[in-house]
Design a protein around this motif. Structure first.
Motif, PDB file in Angstrom:
ATOM      1  N   LYS B  70      44.284  46.462  45.719  1.00 21.55           N
ATOM      2  CA  LYS B  70      43.137  45.604  46.073  1.00 21.55           C
ATOM      3  C   LYS B  70      41.821  46.212  45.565  1.00 21.55           C
ATOM      4  CE  LYS B  70      41.407  42.579  49.566  1.00 21.55           C
ATOM      5  NZ  LYS B  70      41.488  42.036  50.892  1.00 21.55           N
ATOM      6  N   ARG B  73      41.634  45.826  41.777  1.00 21.96           N
ATOM      7  CA  ARG B  73      41.316  44.478  41.271  1.00 21.96           C
ATOM      8  C   ARG B  73      39.814  44.246  41.118  1.00 21.96           C
ATOM      9  NH1 ARG B  73      45.317  42.512  45.346  1.00 21.96           N
ATOM     10  NH2 ARG B  73      47.256  42.981  44.300  1.00 21.96           N
ATOM     11  N   LYS B  74      39.023  44.972  41.900  1.00 28.40           N
ATOM     12  CA  LYS B  74      37.557  44.829  41.779  1.00 28.40           C
ATOM     13  C   LYS B  74      37.076  45.395  40.453  1.00 28.40           C
ATOM     14  CE  LYS B  74      36.942  45.411  46.718  1.00 28.40           C
ATOM     15  NZ  LYS B  74      36.748  46.427  47.739  1.00 28.40           N
ATOM     16  N   GLU B  93      32.370  24.637  38.960  1.00 27.02           N
ATOM     17  CA  GLU B  93      33.183  24.760  40.179  1.00 27.02           C
ATOM     18  C   GLU B  93      34.310  25.777  39.966  1.00 27.02           C
ATOM     19  OE1 GLU B  93      32.723  20.219  41.941  1.00 27.02           O
ATOM     20  OE2 GLU B  93      34.386  20.705  40.602  1.00 27.02           O
ATOM     21  N   TYR B  94      34.829  25.766  38.759  1.00 27.28           N
ATOM     22  CA  TYR B  94      35.900  26.709  38.396  1.00 27.28           C
ATOM     23  C   TYR B  94      35.398  28.145  38.541  1.00 27.28           C
ATOM     24  CZ  TYR B  94      39.387  28.886  35.243  1.00 27.28           C
ATOM     25  OH  TYR B  94      40.363  29.684  34.700  1.00 27.28           O
ATOM     26  N   ASP B  96      32.748  29.066  40.198  1.00 23.71           N
ATOM     27  CA  ASP B  96      32.328  29.263  41.592  1.00 23.71           C
ATOM     28  C   ASP B  96      33.526  29.659  42.455  1.00 23.71           C
ATOM     29  OD1 ASP B  96      30.064  28.858  43.560  1.00 23.71           O
ATOM     30  OD2 ASP B  96      31.648  27.652  44.464  1.00 23.71           O
ATOM     31  N   PHE B  97      34.657  29.007  42.214  1.00 27.94           N
ATOM     32  CA  PHE B  97      35.876  29.321  42.975  1.00 27.94           C
ATOM     33  C   PHE B  97      36.287  30.780  42.769  1.00 27.94           C
ATOM     34  CE2 PHE B  97      40.599  29.567  42.428  1.00 27.94           C
ATOM     35  CZ  PHE B  97      40.892  29.732  43.772  1.00 27.94           C
ATOM     36  N   TYR B  98      36.308  31.189  41.491  1.00 28.05           N
ATOM     37  CA  TYR B  98      36.732  32.576  41.231  1.00 28.05           C
ATOM     38  C   TYR B  98      35.683  33.581  41.721  1.00 28.05           C
ATOM     39  CZ  TYR B  98      40.901  31.039  38.912  1.00 28.05           C
ATOM     40  OH  TYR B  98      42.132  30.481  38.674  1.00 28.05           O
ATOM     41  N   ALA B 100      33.853  33.212  44.373  1.00 32.85           N
ATOM     42  CA  ALA B 100      34.108  33.310  45.816  1.00 32.85           C
ATOM     43  C   ALA B 100      35.389  34.111  46.073  1.00 32.85           C
ATOM     44  CB  ALA B 100      34.229  31.919  46.411  1.00 32.85           C
ATOM     45  N   SER B 101      36.362  33.963  45.187  1.00 32.56           N
ATOM     46  CA  SER B 101      37.630  34.697  45.344  1.00 32.56           C
ATOM     47  C   SER B 101      37.442  36.206  45.213  1.00 32.56           C
ATOM     48  CB  SER B 101      38.650  34.232  44.307  1.00 32.56           C
ATOM     49  OG  SER B 101      38.950  32.883  44.519  1.00 32.56           O
ATOM     50  N   TYR B 102      36.370  36.598  44.533  1.00 32.12           N
ATOM     51  CA  TYR B 102      36.072  38.035  44.425  1.00 32.12           C
ATOM     52  C   TYR B 102      35.063  38.461  45.492  1.00 32.12           C
ATOM     53  CZ  TYR B 102      38.607  38.733  40.063  1.00 32.12           C
ATOM     54  OH  TYR B 102      39.595  38.848  39.121  1.00 32.12           O
ATOM     55  N   GLY B 105      28.808  36.331  47.074  1.00 31.65           N
ATOM     56  CA  GLY B 105      28.104  35.377  47.935  1.00 31.65           C
ATOM     57  C   GLY B 105      27.646  34.136  47.186  1.00 31.65           C
ATOM     58  N   ALA B 106      27.439  33.034  47.934  1.00 32.84           N
ATOM     59  CA  ALA B 106      27.084  31.747  47.320  1.00 32.84           C
ATOM     60  C   ALA B 106      25.780  31.831  46.513  1.00 32.84           C
ATOM     61  CB  ALA B 106      26.970  30.688  48.406  1.00 32.84           C
ATOM     62  N   ARG B 109      26.347  33.684  43.295  1.00 37.97           N
ATOM     63  CA  ARG B 109      27.164  32.894  42.366  1.00 37.97           C
ATOM     64  C   ARG B 109      26.302  31.885  41.615  1.00 37.97           C
ATOM     65  NH1 ARG B 109      30.827  32.404  46.851  1.00 37.97           N
ATOM     66  NH2 ARG B 109      30.529  30.166  47.021  1.00 37.97           N
ATOM     67  N   ARG B 145      35.340  33.785  33.426  1.00 36.43           N
ATOM     68  CA  ARG B 145      35.964  33.941  34.747  1.00 36.43           C
ATOM     69  C   ARG B 145      36.335  35.407  34.990  1.00 36.43           C
ATOM     70  NH1 ARG B 145      40.389  36.040  35.779  1.00 36.43           N
ATOM     71  NH2 ARG B 145      41.265  35.210  33.886  1.00 36.43           N
TER      72      ARG B 145
END
Lengths: 282, 311
Positions: B70, B73-74, B93-94, B96-98, B100-102, B105-106, B109, B145
């Protein structure tokens, strides 16, 4: 604070789900079936009496049948929403990228499950106005309706967990879907068959009903969603089951325990198997 | 920065990786060269924490792929050789999703996404659906990404695969840009000359074993020490050929009549080469040019893997 509870997979899945025509058509199909059933029921019952009025007992019957029908619909739709959760990511070649992010296996699995459950909850809520028609005619208490909806939710989460588990351990969505439907057939159909079989065997050995206890018959009934709905809608059904099996414990308690165990078991397997190629599932 | 120790991966009786050892410094662009099935993707999958090794371990910035996946992965941005996209997501959005997955913060991003899209030349596609992008654009988006969490190491498995020449050039420019930003980049490609000009170091893998590692020049030096020399003449091809045949350091002479050229393998040193040239001038041979044939990475790869096969 909100960031802590933010699940990216959940949000992304919701977005994708609500943008697809499949979801819209599924919701439409669900509401159409309930509409047709209610309209048909009202027409037939009022037509048969020829008086144009609706008795509370008839309203209760509609409620009972609607409850079983809704449960059947939920059982039918849930696998299609959950059995592709992980396997479709694998088929679309997006899973590896997702697994290299810092999201834990638990976050990914829970996000996938919750998004499917959220859609099913929306379906149930969308059907509520139709369902509430029974209140117009009486015979059903709001607490009964609430308890039924809570058990719908439990069943949806349990079946959803089974779907997500199969989706994680099998490579193909079609295999996961068949396996999930197989589990539903077992829980909804085969358990009923076993229940009647066990009761018949039990009665062969005992002349008087209720003189001995058949835990097996009770067990099969307690994991059957149809049996649960019948006992929830009508207390006489619960009494009859207690008489046949000799077990006084209400079915909903056993159902709650068994289905909670199913949820825990399936989600644990799914979380452990998501990163199957890694020794650590973190 | 990257330390691979005795990395072995077996699938039943098949050994995909055989005690692979490799050490890379920070900021290096490392090219992984090898035939299909040589073990490149397996190595990359292990480094990307997608696969556990049978034995051995790999470390990035001191983090083990086995013990601290874990945390590791960072540090990495991974781009697989084959990947899909989500059908009904837009480009922003694509990302933004990834993001957020890491755990980004919004607010962060929102700032990052336009910057990344600018880096990969996709600013004008920000609100387009991902599945409508061309293959080259999808590759660039996937690279954006992989960069969203600002990783120290980029693991790119065949990033130029399936791209047309223009898209390939664009991808190469982006990678050059990333190199200048100080990223450590591991890249595999079957288009070998591409790697030669981009990479600081190259590793040649064959049958799961690292058979050569170093910069392109040092790997070339690992070849048998023979040079391929070409002489150009104005005429008298046969005389020149006879002259060359007398030299014991020369072999494999090829006469290219239509171009008035003779190519040969030369085992001698640079001093021997000077002596040969002097001798040719004294013999009044009409040679007007003598040059060493450049060996590209493809020749190096072919020569090394052929050698490995013969062992």
């Amino acid at each position: 604070m909100m960031e802590r509870f933010y699940n990216p997979v959940f949000v992304k899945e919701l977005k994708l789900r609500f943008r697809s025509f499949k979801s819209f058509s599924g919701l439409m199909f669900y509401l159409a079936v309930i509409c047709i059933f209610i309209a048909g029921f009202l027409l037939i019952t009022t037509g048969f009496t020829g008086k144009g009025f609706f008795k509370p007992e008839t309203s209760f019957m509609m409620f009972a049948v609607l409850t079983i029908l809704q449960m059947a619909l939920v059982l039918f739709i849930t696998p299609s929403l959950t059995a592709g959760a992980i396997s479709s990511e694998r088929e679309k070649q997006t899973l590896n990228i997702l697994l290299t992010t810092t999201q834990s296996s638990t976050q990914i699995i829970v996000g996938k499950l919750l998004s499917s459950v959220a859609f099913l909850v929306l379906m149930l809520i969308a059907g509520l106005p139709l369902y509430s028609l029974v209140f117009l005619f009486g015979g059903v208490s709001p607490s009964q309706l609430i308890s039924i909806f809570l058990f719908y939710l439990l069943t949806v989460v349990a079946i959803g967990s089974i779907g997500v588990m199969f989706s994680t351990i099998t490579k193909r969505t079609i295999v996961a879907m068949i396996s999930t439907y197989g589990s539903i057939i077992f829980l909804g159909g085969i358990t009923a068959f076993f229940f009647f079989l066990t009761v018949a065997f039990h009665q062969m050995g005992n002349t008087a009903l209720g003189t001995t206890t058949s835990y097996m018959a009770y067990f099969w009934a307690s994991i059957n969603p149809g049996a649960l709905m019948l006992t929830l809608t009508s207390s006489s059904m619960g009494d009859a089951l207690a008489q046949v099996s000799g077990v006084e414990l209400p079915v909903w308690i056993s159902y709650l325990i068994v289905y909670s165990l199913i949820i825990v078991f399936c989600l644990t397997i799914a979380i452990k198997k998501l990163r199957a190629n890694m020794k650590s599932n973190r | 920065m990257i330390e691979i120790r005795d990395l072995t991966k077996r699938y039943g009786s098949f050994t995909a990786l055989d005690h692979l050892n490799l050490s890379l410094e920070e900021g290096v662009v490392f090219g992984f060269v090898g035939a299909n099935g040589a073990g490149k993707s397996t190595t990359f999958s292990i480094l990307a924490t997608l696969l556990s090794p049978t034995s051995g371990d790999a470390f990035i910035n001191g983090k083990s792929v086995i013990k601290e996946p874990k945390e590791l992965r960072k540090l990495i941005g991974y781009m697989p050789d084959f990947f899909g996209v989500y059908d009904q997501l837009k480009v922003d959005e694509y990302l933004d999703f990834y993001g957020a997955s890491y755990g980004i913060g919004a607010a962060e991003r929102k700032v990052l996404i336009p910057q990344l899209l600018e880096l990969v030349n996709l600013t004008n596609k920000r609100y387009d659906y991902v599945d409508l992008l061309s293959r080259g654009m999808k590759q660039r988006l996937c690279l954006a990404r992989a960069l969203i969490h600002d990783p120290k190491v980029l693991i790119l498995d065949e990033p130029a695969s399936g791209l047309d020449p223009r898209a390939r050039v664009e991808m190469r420019d982006i990678l050059r840009n990333l190199k200048s930003m100080g990223k450590t980049i591991l890249i595999s490609s079957h288009i070998l000359p591409e790697l030669a000009e981009m990479c600081d170091e190259i590793g040649v893998i064959d049958n799961g074993k690292l058979i050569a590692h170093g910069n392109v020049a040092s790997i070339q030096a690992q070849l048998q020490g023979e040079k391929r020399i070409v002489v150009k003449v104005t005429d008298c091809l046969n005389e020149v050929r006879a002259f060359l045949e007398e030299d014991p350091l020369i072999s494999s002479i090829d006469v290219i009549e239509n171009r008035l050229e003779i190519a040969f393998n030369y085992r001698g040193t640079d001093a021997d080469q000077v002596a040969l040239l002097k001798k040719a001038i004294l013999a009044n041979l009409p040679i007007y040019a003598l040059s060493e044939e450049e060996k590209d990475l493809e020749d190096v790869f072919m020569a090394i893997t052929k050698g490995a096969d013969n062992q």
